[in-house]
Scaffold this active site. Sequence first.
Site, short mmCIF file in Angstrom:
data_model
loop_
_atom_site.label_atom_id
_atom_site.label_comp_id
_atom_site.label_asym_id
_atom_site.label_seq_id
_atom_site.Cartn_x
_atom_site.Cartn_y
_atom_site.Cartn_z
N SER A 1 42.67 89.46 3.47
CA SER A 1 43.64 88.39 3.67
C SER A 1 43.30 87.47 4.84
CB SER A 1 45.05 88.95 3.88
OG SER A 1 45.12 89.61 5.13
N THR B 1 42.19 83.63 -0.76
CA THR B 1 42.71 84.89 -0.25
C THR B 1 44.23 84.78 -0.25
OG1 THR B 1 42.49 86.56 1.51
CG2 THR B 1 42.58 84.24 2.22
N TYR B 2 44.90 85.74 0.36
CA TYR B 2 46.36 85.69 0.46
C TYR B 2 46.74 85.77 1.92
CZ TYR B 2 46.00 90.72 1.05
OH TYR B 2 45.66 91.97 1.51
N GLY C 1 38.91 91.45 6.26
CA GLY C 1 38.16 92.03 5.15
C GLY C 1 36.91 91.24 4.83
N ALA C 2 36.57 91.18 3.55
CA ALA C 2 35.33 90.52 3.12
C ALA C 2 35.26 89.07 3.57
CB ALA C 2 35.19 90.62 1.61
N ALA C 3 36.40 88.38 3.63
CA ALA C 3 36.42 86.97 4.04
C ALA C 3 35.92 86.79 5.48
CB ALA C 3 37.83 86.39 3.90
#
Length: 126
Positions: A25, A57-58, A73-75
């Site tokens: 996120s 993303t959120y 995370g991945a972002a």
Amino acid sequence: MFITLMKSKIHRATVTEANLDYVGSITIDEDLMEAADIMENEKVQVVDNNNGNRFETYVIKGERGSGMICLNGAAARLVHPGDLIIIISYGIFDREEAKTFNPKVVFVDEKNKIINIKSEEKHGEI
């Protein structure tokens, strides 16, 4: 028929943190979320002005007044602290509603404090 329009955006926010070990996120200062009419868990698009990355993303709420813009995370691999990003939310409107809808454009300073809110965007204006 429905059409997808920009509902709001936070323009040129500064990434304050990138946390690879978080679940996922983008964490956004609650003041900025409110100003841009972005809800917790809402899907957003993030555009990094420094490297050109675009991703979805959120949103989760960050501490009000903190200026926090943290990719999780991945972002977190797609941005770096200090990068300037644009956070865009979208809405789905019927054509009649779309004709009169005005988006919110939230401009922030280098500390992610709100400096202006507009309801339109014109080419060549910041």
